[in-house]
Design a protein around this motif. Structure first.
Motif, PDB file in Angstrom:
ATOM      1  N   UNK A 129       2.259 -28.997   0.812  1.00  0.00           N
ATOM      2  CA  UNK A 129       3.330 -29.073   1.815  1.00  0.00           C
ATOM      3  C   UNK A 129       2.791 -28.943   3.244  1.00  0.00           C
ATOM      4  N   UNK A 130       1.496 -28.709   3.391  1.00  0.00           N
ATOM      5  CA  UNK A 130       0.921 -28.551   4.728  1.00  0.00           C
ATOM      6  C   UNK A 130       0.488 -29.902   5.269  1.00  0.00           C
ATOM      7  N   UNK A 131       0.571 -30.090   6.557  1.00  0.00           N
ATOM      8  CA  UNK A 131       0.101 -31.358   7.140  1.00  0.00           C
ATOM      9  C   UNK A 131      -1.417 -31.456   7.060  1.00  0.00           C
ATOM     10  N   UNK A 132      -1.898 -32.679   6.870  1.00  0.00           N
ATOM     11  CA  UNK A 132      -3.333 -32.926   6.932  1.00  0.00           C
ATOM     12  C   UNK A 132      -3.662 -33.413   8.335  1.00  0.00           C
ATOM     13  N   UNK A 133      -4.781 -32.972   8.839  1.00  0.00           N
ATOM     14  CA  UNK A 133      -5.211 -33.392  10.172  1.00  0.00           C
ATOM     15  C   UNK A 133      -6.638 -33.912  10.082  1.00  0.00           C
ATOM     16  N   UNK A 134      -6.826 -35.111  10.572  1.00  0.00           N
ATOM     17  CA  UNK A 134      -8.159 -35.680  10.697  1.00  0.00           C
ATOM     18  C   UNK A 134      -8.439 -35.915  12.171  1.00  0.00           C
ATOM     19  N   UNK A 135      -9.691 -35.759  12.549  1.00  0.00           N
ATOM     20  CA  UNK A 135     -10.078 -35.976  13.939  1.00  0.00           C
ATOM     21  C   UNK A 135     -11.039 -37.151  14.027  1.00  0.00           C
ATOM     22  N   UNK A 173       0.873  -1.178   0.000  1.00  0.00           N
ATOM     23  CA  UNK A 173       0.000   0.000   0.000  1.00  0.00           C
ATOM     24  C   UNK A 173       0.906   1.224   0.000  1.00  0.00           C
ATOM     25  N   UNK A 174       1.006   1.864  -1.162  1.00  0.00           N
ATOM     26  CA  UNK A 174       1.927   2.989  -1.284  1.00  0.00           C
ATOM     27  C   UNK A 174       3.348   2.532  -1.044  1.00  0.00           C
ATOM     28  N   UNK A 175       4.005   3.150  -0.069  1.00  0.00           N
ATOM     29  CA  UNK A 175       5.382   2.800   0.270  1.00  0.00           C
ATOM     30  C   UNK A 175       5.462   1.922   1.520  1.00  0.00           C
ATOM     31  N   UNK A 176       4.380   1.261   1.832  1.00  0.00           N
ATOM     32  CA  UNK A 176       4.351   0.293   2.930  1.00  0.00           C
ATOM     33  C   UNK A 176       4.092  -1.086   2.341  1.00  0.00           C
ATOM     34  N   UNK A 177       4.923  -2.061   2.723  1.00  0.00           N
ATOM     35  CA  UNK A 177       4.839  -3.388   2.115  1.00  0.00           C
ATOM     36  C   UNK A 177       5.141  -4.457   3.165  1.00  0.00           C
ATOM     37  N   UNK A 178       4.404  -5.558   3.073  1.00  0.00           N
ATOM     38  CA  UNK A 178       4.611  -6.667   4.006  1.00  0.00           C
ATOM     39  C   UNK A 178       4.532  -7.988   3.264  1.00  0.00           C
ATOM     40  N   UNK A 179       5.466  -8.890   3.573  1.00  0.00           N
ATOM     41  CA  UNK A 179       5.387 -10.276   3.122  1.00  0.00           C
ATOM     42  C   UNK A 179       4.835 -11.079   4.294  1.00  0.00           C
ATOM     43  N   UNK A 180       3.664 -11.643   4.106  1.00  0.00           N
ATOM     44  CA  UNK A 180       3.007 -12.400   5.176  1.00  0.00           C
ATOM     45  C   UNK A 180       2.916 -13.869   4.786  1.00  0.00           C
ATOM     46  N   UNK A 181       3.261 -14.727   5.698  1.00  0.00           N
ATOM     47  CA  UNK A 181       3.172 -16.168   5.461  1.00  0.00           C
ATOM     48  C   UNK A 181       2.353 -16.803   6.580  1.00  0.00           C
ATOM     49  N   UNK A 182       1.667 -17.871   6.226  1.00  0.00           N
ATOM     50  CA  UNK A 182       0.908 -18.653   7.199  1.00  0.00           C
ATOM     51  C   UNK A 182       1.442 -20.073   7.199  1.00  0.00           C
ATOM     52  N   UNK A 183       1.738 -20.582   8.371  1.00  0.00           N
ATOM     53  CA  UNK A 183       2.228 -21.946   8.534  1.00  0.00           C
ATOM     54  C   UNK A 183       1.253 -22.708   9.410  1.00  0.00           C
ATOM     55  N   UNK A 184       0.880 -23.901   8.966  1.00  0.00           N
ATOM     56  CA  UNK A 184      -0.051 -24.747   9.705  1.00  0.00           C
ATOM     57  C   UNK A 184       0.717 -25.846  10.414  1.00  0.00           C
ATOM     58  N   UNK A 185       0.347 -26.114  11.634  1.00  0.00           N
ATOM     59  CA  UNK A 185       1.024 -27.145  12.407  1.00  0.00           C
ATOM     60  C   UNK A 185       0.026 -27.948  13.231  1.00  0.00           C
TER      61      UNK A 185
END
Length: 790
Positions: A553-559, A347-359
C-alpha cells in the motif's frame, strides 16, 4: 527619562548584552537582551494576590518570533503572527522547565513571562538569548525567584566542544545540546546527537554548565543595579504538628496503597486516603480555606516520604522491582494491515501504537519561520488521549506536552534516518499512547523505530529509549531505571536517554533539586546504557532488521538524474509536458533545480511508463537504433513518425517497403504504431527513418536486400550537396571561363520585354566581351543562333 542599566557578558567569544530601564517599564521586570544583531525582549508580570481556592503555581511562558525581526511578512492569508508554531512552543518549554522548580513551595500567585524576538541576524539563535533574558527579567522583578539561571548551547566537532555554535556548525557537527543551570547545579538538558558516548555527552553538559555560570554572574550584577524590592511572602508554615497529625490519620493507608503493584488499585487506595484526610480537616476548610488547602498539599509530601524511604532504605520500588530492572516488554510489528508500517510496543503499563506512513516530496512539512520557508521530510506526532490514564479530559489539538514529547522522539530517531538520495520518501511517524504509567515518550521512540523498520525504512541501527529517575536525600541517592509515573512525580530527576547499540542520539534531563553532582549523572548514564541494551534486545525479538520490501500500500519512488539544460524540456511551457506525463501515466513526478527527478506511484508499471517517457525526452537519438513510434502525419513523399517524445523523423516513401509504394495513405494511417530504424541525423537536426529495415511484428532489424539503382555505379549522393559549382573548367565551345566563376545570375526574368510578333527587343543585353567571337555551336538552341525554327 530613562534609567538604563546594562551589563555585558562574554559568551564563547560573543557579547551578550542585558539592558533594563528603557523598554516595557510598567512590567514587574523587563530585559532587552542582545547578541550580535539578535534582540529579544522579555517582560515578566505577576499577580499581587492568589485566586481563591488556588492550590497550584500558575506559571505561563510565551515565546514569540516576530517575522519583522528577519525582515519578512508572514505567509498565508493572515498577514500577522497567529498561534504558536512548533518552534515557539518548544522554546517556551525550554524557558519554563528550568525556572519552574526555582519558585518556593506554596507560592501560588500567577506569573506571566513573555519573550519576543524583535531582531534576528540569522547567526545567533534567539532561543538561548530568550532564556537568558527571561532569567534576568525574573531576577530583577522582585517575585520570589530563587535564580538566576544561565543557558548555553554546545556543539561537538572533530573531538572538540563548540560554545554557542552557528547553525552551520550544528548541522556539520555531531551534537546540538542546550543546558540551563544555576550557579550550583544543572537544571535542564535538551539534546540531539549522532551516536556519541556517555562520557562525551556528560562532558558536553559540564562544558555548557561552566558557560552558563558566566551568565548567572552577569545577571547578578544587573540585579545589583536594577532589582526591585523582593516580595514579602506569607506562605503556609509546613509545621511538624500538622504533618504528624496527617501521618497518624493516613500514614498506614498510604504505606499499604504504595505496596499495591497494580496502578488502578493503587490510585483507588490513595484516593480513599486523601478523602479520609479531607474529612478529618473539614472544619478548617470553613474557618481558614488557605490553611486547609495548604494542609492537603502536605498529603503529597507524606506520599513522597513513603515512596522515597522504601527505595532508599529497602531498595523496593512501588511495583516491587529493584532499581535496575526494566518492566516486562512485549513488542509486535505489522499490527495494522493497511498501514505502511506499524508496531505495538508495551512496557509494563505503558503502551503505544506507532505507525509509519511513507509519502512523496509533496507531503513534506512546510515550515515558515524567521529563516524563511523550509521543508522537513521527517515528522513524529505524539498523541496522549485521556483514556490512556483512565481519566476524563480534553481531547483534540495537541498540548504543549504532546508537542514536546513528539519532538524528543524526533530528535532520537532522526540521526538514524537514511539520506534522501538513498530513501527519497517523506516519513511520518504517529504515536498514539493507549496506556501510560511512565515514559510514554520513550515508548514512542521504541515503537517508532520498529514501525519504520516494518515499513522498509533502512535505518542505520534500531533506536531504543529509557527514562531514568533519581531519589536524593543528603549524600544518599538511588538511580531508578524505567521509572513509573508516580516515581517521576515524587522523585528528584526525570532523565530520558535514547540511542542505539553504538551511542546516544538524544538526552533530556529535568532536575527538580539542586545538588545533583557530575558523579550522580555519570552513574545514571551508565545505568541507562545497560537498560537501553536490554530494551534493544527485546525489540529485536519482534524485528531485528529492516524489511526489504515496502508495503503493497506504500508508494514506490524511483529517482533519475537529468542534465540541468533538459529540465525545461521535461517541464514544458507552463508545465504542459510534465502535466501530460502525470495525467497519462498516473504517476507523480517531482523535479528539483539540480535535475533530480522523483517518480512515485503504488503501481510499478506507472513508474516505468513515466520513466520511459522522461528518458525519451532527454535522450539523444542514436543512428542505428530501432524505435517504436506513431505516425504523426502523412505527406505525398512519405510520413512523419514520432519515434521519441517530442522528436519526429521522416520515413521517405522509398523507405516504407522494399517494393514500390504508389500512395503513402494506402499503407499508413495517422496514429498507427510502427517500428523504425534511425538512419541519419543531419547537421540541421533533421532525422531520416526507415521502416523497411525493421520487422514490423518483432522489431528485429532486417538485412537491406534492395538491389542497387539502375544505371550502374552512378551514385551521385544527395543532390543538395554538389560541391562548388564555380570551378567547372573551360566551356566546351572554347569561349573561356564562365563569367564571375559560373554565376549566371541574369537578373529578374520578369522584365524581358514582349516576345510576340517577332519583336524581340529584349532591352539592353549584357556585354559579351568576355567570350570569343564566332559562330554559335551546332547544338545551340535557335534563340541563341538567331535562326527561326521550322
Amino acid at each position: 527619562m530613562f534609567d538604563i542599566k546594562t551589563v555585558e557578558i562574554d559568551l564563547g567569544g560573543k557579547t551578550l548584552k542585558l539592558e533594563t530601564g528603557r523598554v516595557a517599564r510598567q512590567a514587574d521586570g523587563a530585559v532587552l537582551a542582545t547578541m550580535g544583531e539578535t534582540v529579544v525582549l522579555c517582560a515578566v508580570t505577576a499577580a499581587k494576590s492568589v485566586k481563591p481556592g488556588q492550590d497550584f503555581f500558575p506559571l505561563t511562558v510565551h515565546y514569540q518570533e516576530k517575522f519583522s525581526a528577519a525582515g519578512r511578512i508572514p505567509g498565508g492569508f493572515f498577514k500577522r503572527e497567529r498561534g504558536a508554531t512548533e518552534k515557539e512552543t518548544l522554546t517556551s518549554r525550554l524557558i519554563d522547565r528550568p525556572v519552574r522548580p526555582l519558585f518556593p513551595e506554596g507560592f501560588y500567585n500567577e506569573v506571566l513571562v513573555i519573550a519576543q524576538v524583535l531582531s534576528y541576524d540569522g547567526e545567533n539563535e534567539p532561543d538561548i538569548v530568550a532564556m537568558c533574558a527571561a532569567s534576568a527579567a525574573l531576577t530583577i522583578s522582585g517575585v520570589p525567584f530563587m535564580g538566576p539561571i544561565g543557558a548555553a548551547r554546545v556543539g561537538y566537532q572533530n573531538g572538540e566542544y563548540i560554545l554557542n555554535p552557528t547553525q552551520t556548525e550544528v548541522a556539520e557537527g555531531e551534537l546540538d545540546l542546550v543546558v540551563a543551570g544555576t550557579m550550583n547545579a544543572v537544571m535542564m538538558v535538551e539534546s540531539e546527537a549522532k551516536e556519541l558516548s556517555e562520557d562525551v555527552m556528560l562532558g558536553a553538559v559540564m562544558f555548557a554548565h561552566a558557560a552558563s555560570k558566566k551568565v548567572c554572574e552577569g545577571i547578578i550584577k544587573l540585579a545589583e543595579k536594577a532589582a526591585k524590592d523582593p516580595w514579602e511572602l506569607d506562605l503556609l508554615d509546613d509545621s511538624k504538628e500538622i504533618k504528624a497529625k496527617l501521618k497518624s490519620i493516613i500514614g498506614a493507608d498510604l504505606e499499604a496503597a504504595y505496596k499495591l503493584t497494580n496502578k488502578q488499585q493503587r490510585q483507588t487506595a490513595i484516593g480513599e486516603a486523601r478523602a479520609k484526610a479531607r474529612e478529618a480537616f473539614a472544619e478548617l476548610e470553613q474557618s481558614d480555606p488557605a490553611a486547609y488547602l495548604g494542609t492537603l498539599k502536605l498529603v503529597k509530601k507524606l506520599e513522597a516520604d513513603v515512596v522515597r524511604s522504601a527505595i532508599l532504605k529497602d531498595g523496593r520500588r512501588i511495583d516491587g522491582r529493584d532499581t535496575k530492572t526494566v518492566r516486562p516488554i512485549e513488542a509486535m510489528v505489522g499490527f495494522l494491515p493497511r498501514a505502511h508500517g506499524s508496531a505495538l510496543f508495551t512496557r509494563g503499563e505503558t503502551q503505544a501504537i506507532c505507525t509509519t506512513t511513507l509519502g512523496t516530496k509533496d507531503a513534506e512539512q512546510m515550515i515558515d519561520g524567521l529563516e524563511g520557508l523550509s521543508y522537513s521530510r521527517f515528522m513524529v506526532h505524539y498523541n496522549f488521549p485521556p483514556y490512556s490514564v483512565g481519566e476524563v479530559g480534553r481531547f483534540g489539538a495537541p498540548s504543549r506536552r504532546d508537542t514536546g514529547h513528539g519532538k524528543l522522539a524526533w530528535r532520537a530517531l532522526r540521526p538514524m534516518l537514511p539520506d534522501s538520495e538513498e530513501f527519497p520518501y517523506t516519513i511520518r511517524v504517529l504515536s498514539d499512547i493507549t496506556e501510560s504509567n511512565g515514559s510514554s515518550s520513550m515508548a514512542t521512540v521504541c515503537g517508532g523505530s520498529l514501525s519504520m523498520m516494518d515499513a522498509g525504512v533502512p535505518l542505520k541501527r534500531p533506536v531504543a529509549g529509557i527514562a531514568m529517575g533519581l531519589i536524593l536525600e543528603g549524600q544518599d541517592f538511588a538511580v531508578l531505571s524505567d521509572i513509573l509515573g508516580d516515581e517521576d512525580h515524587l522523585g528528584d530527576m526525570d532523565f530520558k536517554v535514547a540511542g542505539t547499540s553504538e551511542g546516544i542520539t538524544s538526552l533530556q534531563m529535568d532536575i527538580k533539586v539542586a545538588g545533583i553532582t557530575e558523579e550522580v549523572m555519570k552513574v545514571a548514564l551508565a545505568q541507562a546504557k545497560d537498560g537501553r541494551a536490554h530494551i534493544l534486545g527485546e525489540m529485536a525479538k519482534a524485528l531485528d532488521h529492516t524489511r526489504e520490501e515496502l508495503s503493497a500500500h506504500a508508494p514506490r519512488i524511483e529517482t533519475m538524474q537529468i542534465a540541468k539544460d533538459k529540465i525545461r524540456e521535461v517541464i514544458g511551457t507552463g508545465g504542459k509536458v510534465i502535466r501530460e506525463i502525470v495525467a497519462t501515466t498516473g504517476a507523480k513526478v517531482d523535479i528539483d533545480d539540480e535535475g533530480l527527478i522523483k517518480i512515485s506511484s503504488s503501481d510499478v508499471s506507472q513508474i516505468e511508463a513515466a520513466r520511459q517517457w522522461i528518458h525519451g525526452i532527454v535522450a539523444e537519438p542514436e543512428p542505428g537504433t530501432i524505435y517504436t513510434g506513431k505516425v504523426a502525419s502523412i505527406v505525398d513523399f512519405g510520413a512523419f513518425v514520432t519515434f521519441m517524445p517530442g522528436k519526429d523523423g521522416l520515413v521517405h516513401v522509398s523507405e516504407i517497403k522494399n517494393e514500390r509504394v504508389e500512395k503513402v495513405a494506402d499503407v499508413l494511417t495517422e496514429g498507427q504504431e510502427v517500428k523504425v530504424k534511425l538512419l541519419e541525423v543531419d547537421q540541421r537536426g533533421k532525422v531520416r527513418l526507415s521502416m523497411r529495415l525493421v520487422d514490423q511484428e518483432t522489431g528485429a532489424e532486417l538485412e537491406d536486400t534492395r538491389p542497387p539503382r539502375e544505371g550502374g555505379d552512378r551514385d551521385r549522393g544527395p543532390r543538395g550537396d554538389r560541391g562548388d559549382r564555380g570551378d567547372r573548367g573551360p566551356r566546351r565551345d572554347g569561349r573561356g571561363p564562365r563569367r564571375d566563376g559560373g554565376d549566371r545570375d541574369r537578373g529578374p526574368r520578369g522584365d524581358r520585354g514582349p516576345r510576340e510578333g517577332g519583336d524581340r527587343d529584349r532591352g539592353p543585353r549584357r556585354e559579351r566581351s568576355e567570350r570569343e567571337d564566332g559562330p554559335a555551336p551546332e547544338f545551340a538552341p535557335a534563340f541563341l543562333t538567331g535562326k527561326d525554327e521550322d
